[in-house]
Design a protein around this motif. Structure first.
Motif, mmCIF file in Angstrom:
data_model
loop_
_atom_site.group_PDB
_atom_site.id
_atom_site.type_symbol
_atom_site.label_atom_id
_atom_site.label_comp_id
_atom_site.label_asym_id
_atom_site.label_seq_id
_atom_site.Cartn_x
_atom_site.Cartn_y
_atom_site.Cartn_z
ATOM 1 N N ASP A 1 69.483 -105.531 -25.189
ATOM 2 C CA ASP A 1 70.118 -105.764 -26.480
ATOM 3 C C ASP A 1 69.113 -106.287 -27.498
ATOM 4 O O ASP A 1 69.090 -105.839 -28.645
ATOM 5 N N ALA A 2 68.268 -107.220 -27.088
ATOM 6 C CA ALA A 2 67.278 -107.794 -28.008
ATOM 7 C C ALA A 2 66.223 -106.759 -28.398
ATOM 8 O O ALA A 2 65.840 -106.666 -29.568
ATOM 9 N N ALA A 3 65.762 -105.986 -27.426
ATOM 10 C CA ALA A 3 64.733 -104.989 -27.719
ATOM 11 C C ALA A 3 65.263 -103.906 -28.656
ATOM 12 O O ALA A 3 64.621 -103.564 -29.652
ATOM 13 N N ALA A 4 66.425 -103.384 -28.354
ATOM 14 C CA ALA A 4 66.991 -102.337 -29.211
ATOM 15 C C ALA A 4 67.418 -102.902 -30.553
ATOM 16 O O ALA A 4 67.275 -102.236 -31.586
ATOM 17 N N GLY A 5 67.928 -104.122 -30.551
ATOM 18 C CA GLY A 5 68.373 -104.742 -31.789
ATOM 19 C C GLY A 5 67.246 -105.063 -32.750
ATOM 20 O O GLY A 5 67.473 -105.279 -33.942
ATOM 21 N N SER A 6 66.035 -105.080 -32.264
ATOM 22 C CA SER A 6 64.899 -105.403 -33.130
ATOM 23 C C SER A 6 64.454 -104.218 -33.984
ATOM 24 O O SER A 6 63.660 -104.385 -34.902
ATOM 25 N N VAL A 7 64.964 -103.042 -33.696
ATOM 26 C CA VAL A 7 64.622 -101.841 -34.466
ATOM 27 C C VAL A 7 65.554 -101.781 -35.684
ATOM 28 O O VAL A 7 66.773 -101.719 -35.511
ATOM 29 N N PRO A 8 64.997 -101.804 -36.878
ATOM 30 C CA PRO A 8 65.850 -101.774 -38.069
ATOM 31 C C PRO A 8 66.768 -100.542 -38.097
ATOM 32 O O PRO A 8 66.386 -99.455 -37.694
ATOM 33 N N ILE A 9 67.952 -100.749 -38.534
ATOM 34 C CA ILE A 9 69.026 -99.762 -38.695
ATOM 35 C C ILE A 9 69.451 -99.159 -37.349
ATOM 36 O O ILE A 9 70.613 -99.258 -36.978
ATOM 37 N N LEU A 10 68.537 -98.574 -36.609
ATOM 38 C CA LEU A 10 68.899 -98.015 -35.306
ATOM 39 C C LEU A 10 69.395 -99.099 -34.356
ATOM 40 O O LEU A 10 70.294 -98.864 -33.556
ATOM 41 N N GLY A 11 68.810 -100.283 -34.458
ATOM 42 C CA GLY A 11 69.246 -101.395 -33.629
ATOM 43 C C GLY A 11 70.679 -101.798 -33.930
ATOM 44 O O GLY A 11 71.445 -102.124 -33.020
ATOM 45 N N ASP A 12 71.047 -101.764 -35.208
ATOM 46 C CA ASP A 12 72.430 -102.080 -35.577
ATOM 47 C C ASP A 12 73.392 -101.051 -35.001
ATOM 48 O O ASP A 12 74.476 -101.394 -34.519
#
Length: 90
Positions: free
Chosen positions: A48-59
């Motif tokens: 969750d933290a790794a993917a969430g750190s990518v702008p827009i795609l993380g959201d």
């Protein structure tokens, strides 16, 4: 003296969220759940933290991947299994 409200930055919100998420792992430890369950919980938070750190795609990822919901399900499943093995029901 005037108090000027300071808006929370995205970083402080994510730090608070991470702290609350980590708290669930500590509670799992207090409940005596296995290291395997705690490890899966930590893995969910890491993803969750790794993917969430990518702008827009993380959201967008956060909409579908609910680490805390998955972790709560892991806790419930582990407690149900423990109660079943010990002969308790409820």
């Amino acid at each position: 003296m005037r108090m000027v409200p300071v808006p929370l930055s995205n970083t402080s919100c994510s730090d608070a969220s991470a702290a609350l998420s980590a708290w669930t792992i500590l509670e799992a430890r207090k409940l005596g759940l296995s290291a395997a369950v705690q490890g899966r919980m930590a893995w969910n938070l890491l993803i969750d933290a790794a993917a969430g750190s990518v702008p827009i795609l993380g959201d967008l990822f956060d909409v579908g991947f609910r680490a805390n919901t998955k972790n709560l399900a892991l806790i419930h499943r582990a407690l149900d299994e423990r109660d079943t093995l010990s002969g308790r029901t409820g």
